[in-house]
Every structure is written in C-alpha cells, then in structure tokens.
Design a protein around this motif. Sequence first.
Motif, PDB file in Angstrom:
ATOM      1  N   ASP A  86      43.494  -8.008  19.251  1.00 48.22           N
ATOM      2  CA  ASP A  86      43.067  -9.300  19.650  1.00 48.22           C
ATOM      3  C   ASP A  86      42.179  -9.945  18.803  1.00 48.22           C
ATOM      4  OD1 ASP A  86      42.492 -11.701  21.186  1.00 48.22           O
ATOM      5  OD2 ASP A  86      41.563 -10.383  22.852  1.00 48.22           O
TER       6      ASP A  86
ATOM      7  N   HIS B  40      35.556  -8.623  25.869  1.00 47.26           N
ATOM      8  CA  HIS B  40      36.139  -7.537  26.781  1.00 47.26           C
ATOM      9  C   HIS B  40      36.694  -6.331  26.168  1.00 47.26           C
ATOM     10  CE1 HIS B  40      40.038  -8.734  24.990  1.00 47.26           C
ATOM     11  NE2 HIS B  40      39.382  -9.973  24.981  1.00 47.26           N
TER      12      HIS B  40
ATOM     13  N   THR C   9      35.943  -6.517  22.293  1.00 49.36           N
ATOM     14  CA  THR C   9      36.039  -7.723  21.311  1.00 49.36           C
ATOM     15  C   THR C   9      34.772  -8.427  21.360  1.00 49.36           C
ATOM     16  OG1 THR C   9      36.870  -9.272  23.034  1.00 49.36           O
ATOM     17  CG2 THR C   9      38.513  -7.981  21.967  1.00 49.36           C
TER      18      THR C   9
ATOM     19  N   GLU D 281      33.693 -12.163  20.574  1.00 47.85           N
ATOM     20  CA  GLU D 281      34.471 -13.451  20.464  1.00 47.85           C
ATOM     21  C   GLU D 281      33.775 -14.726  20.779  1.00 47.85           C
ATOM     22  OE1 GLU D 281      37.865 -14.147  22.968  1.00 47.85           O
ATOM     23  OE2 GLU D 281      37.777 -11.841  23.701  1.00 47.85           O
TER      24      GLU D 281
ATOM     25  N   GLU E 236      36.949 -14.031  16.643  1.00 44.90           N
ATOM     26  CA  GLU E 236      37.005 -12.652  17.604  1.00 44.90           C
ATOM     27  C   GLU E 236      37.572 -11.651  16.472  1.00 44.90           C
ATOM     28  OE1 GLU E 236      40.206 -13.140  20.178  1.00 44.90           O
ATOM     29  OE2 GLU E 236      39.168 -11.603  21.755  1.00 44.90           O
TER      30      GLU E 236
HETATM   31 MN    MN Z   1      39.949 -11.663  23.408  1.00 46.90          MN
END
Ligand code: MN
Length: 449
Positions: A267, A350, A388, A390, A430
């Motif tokens: 991600d 997350h 992550t 971000e 991110e």
């Molecule tokens: Mn994300």
Amino acid sequence: MSLTDVTLKQKYPAKAHARRVSKFLTDRGFSSDGVIYLEAQKTRMVEDDDQAEPFRQRRYFFYLSGCKLPDAYLTYDIAKDILTLFIPPIDPESVIWAGLPESKEEALQKYDVDHVLYSNEVNATLAGYGPSKTTTVYAIPEQISEHITFLPFAETEFTSLRTAIDECRVIKDSYEIALIRKANEISTLAHIEAAKVTLHASNEQEIYGAFIGTCISNGAHEQAYHSICASGTSCATLHYLRNDQPLRERLNILLDAGAQYECYCADITRTFPVNGTFSKESKVIYDLVDKMQSACFKLLKANVRWEDVHEHAHWVAIRGLKEAGILVGDEQEIFDKRISVAFFPHGLGHYLGMDTHDTGGHANYEDPDTMFKYLRVRGQVPAGAVITVEPGIYFCNFILDPVLEDPELSKYIDKSVLDQYWTVGGVRIEDDVHITENGYENLTNTPKL
Ligand code: MN
Ligand code: GLY
C-alpha cells in the motif's frame, strides 16, 4: 537471487500458523481436544453469465493453508498437530476447458500440510474425530457449507476462531514479511513506470494503466485495492475511484496503488508534479507531509502507542501550516479545537498484510473525537506488525467549508493564504513499515522526490 526470493522458495508457514492460532485458543482456556475447520472461498458464477467471478481466497483459510485453490477445505487436529488439506477432485469434464488441476501429490509437495485428501472426503474425516465424544470443533459460522456435518463432535465453538486468527495475523513471521516486501518491490517498479508515463500522459487512465500493467508483467496479477490515480483537486478525495480525468492544467498526481502478491499486500502513495516541477505551494505542502512522515518514523519501535504517533503528525502539520501562513493563532488551541483534522482528516496508518486494512487494529469508528475516529489502529503496536505510515494534507472544500463558515473555528485560518492552495489538491506519502524491538524497517523502496 534476492534474499526475499530465497525466503519465498520455502513453503508458506501454514503449520506454524495453525499452531499459533491453536495456542491463542488454548491460552484462553479453550480445549486442546479440538479440531479447527476452515473452508476456502467457493467458485462463484457471475449472476447472468457463464463465467466465474474473479476469485479472492478467504484469508482465514489461506492463513492456515497457504493454498489459493477455490472449493478447498482444511482441518487441524490441535492435540495431534495434524493439518489436512482437502482439494477438489479431478472433474474429467472441466479438464477439457481448464487443464489438469493440482493433484494430491503436487499439493503435498507445495503446501506445508501433513495430508492432502479430496474434498469429497471431508465429512468422513470429520466423522473420524467423533468417537472420543469430547472433541470440540472450532469454525467460523458464516463459512460453513450446508453439506458439512459436525454431528460427531461433542461441542461446536463458533465464536472464537475468527478473533483468534484476526489477532494472530497482526504479528508477521519472516515469510510474511518477505511476501509484503515482494509486493512492495513489484509495486515500486509500477510506481516508477507510472511516474515516467505521467510526463507524456494526457489522462489519469494512462498512469493507472501503466501501474496495473507493470504489476502484471512482474508477477502480481491482483491489486491490493482499487488504485487511486487522482490529479489536481481530485487529490483531495481520499478514496478517489474514477482514474479517468484529463490532466490538462492540473498540478499534481496522487497515486495510491499497491500490488497483491500471493495474497499479501503493498500500500504505497506517492504525490508528484504532472510536469516534473512542483509549484511553490505544492512544494510547501509536499515538504510538510514529508516532514510529518519522517517525524513519525523517529517514534517507531515496539509497543509505541499509535495514537501518540498520530498526534505527533498533527503537531508537525500544525506548525508547518502556521509557517505557511494558512493557520494562525495559538498552536495548542488549534490542536484542541481539532482544526488540523480539517486538513489531515484520516488516520496515520493501518495494519497491512493479507488485507490492505489488515485485521487486529481495533479501530473505534464511533469515537466522538474527530482526531481519532478514523484511526484504524488503536493502542500499542507490537514488534512484528506491519503498519502503513501515511500522513497527508488536503484542501477539500467539503471538509473546509463548514470550518470556514464557523466563526469560532475560521479565526484560525487565513482565508486569503488558503485560497492560494486549493489547486494543490492534496498530498499524501505512504510507506509500509515493519515494527521491530528497537525501531522499524521500511519495506517500501519506492523513490520519493
Ligand atoms: Mn493505506
Ligand atoms: N490505500 C488506501 C487506504 O489506505 O485507505
């Protein structure tokens, strides 16, 4: 061959996961005279067509099998430590269309299981657990086929297995880290290609296509989530879906996109100028978001409270937005009145794993405090978690207009300065990090500006 590829030559550690989930259960007083039962996702047909829907394996099943086959099953005998995989038998008719499926021998070679049987042997195998009359079966109630019978079992326990797997998934082993790293490596190639294409693209969809195509060419046939390929003011839409707008005079691209590799996700978000050079205002915001991210990195280590890291990002944002002249007034008041939330409305990050927003984060979407409402991880982050980081700053009229209309809140914003920033749209950066005892390891090697 890279270290990641060497690690991934081994089998997915299904047996270790089965043991870990069992320990989670027995540590909480559940009986070890028990069997874990899980089902793969079914082949599902498109409603009004003769084709199957795109297949996504159930994560609970994959965690204890490493098997991506549809219509499969597994049992794990906790006391005897025996993991059995049930795969679909050979259907001579389907062989003509789809070729030979995986054989039992191939499956035994490929997966970290003790036995492989055919799926028409599941009920007979379950019946074999019955005679002791004390055995419990652990299962996820929404994931049990109608033809399955648990009658031979003394007890059915349907409330704890899902939670047990959700919680175990938070801490990744080295094989899972290698999978996430691999997903990141492929996504990085795709981000680089997408950035190159941007220089001569005229529409978001060319950048989107370059990303997806590069993932597929490099072995990642699925995406972790729908790519967000936004330009101009659309960069302020957190989960922008269209990816089809002309670039024209738009300033920046926000590309939030990540591949999925063997059910594990990357991600990654990068924001960059369409024409290769940031405008003055875009540069101010990009540098600020970059600073938010590096300030947060410095706090990362085992058991850090995620709320503290998230708050820290807000403090850096408040100071930066004040320096830019967008915010005015007392920093503590700005923080307490949640003014910065209007510019940074989502959570700092997350958990990441088989799901993009992975399990075990204990979000509280009912939290009345807007600063934490969308924070997908609450409490301490353990060593072994992948999360992550971000941060973002956005100029979204849907969020900012109500603040500007409220005299109590608008006094902290200099509207004339803010007006110079709307075309920036939004900036997010991110990366995916692996939390370690004393710090962190950044799994994302995508270049930054
Ligand atoms: Mn994300
Ligand atoms: N990459 C999209 C998100 O984290 O929500």
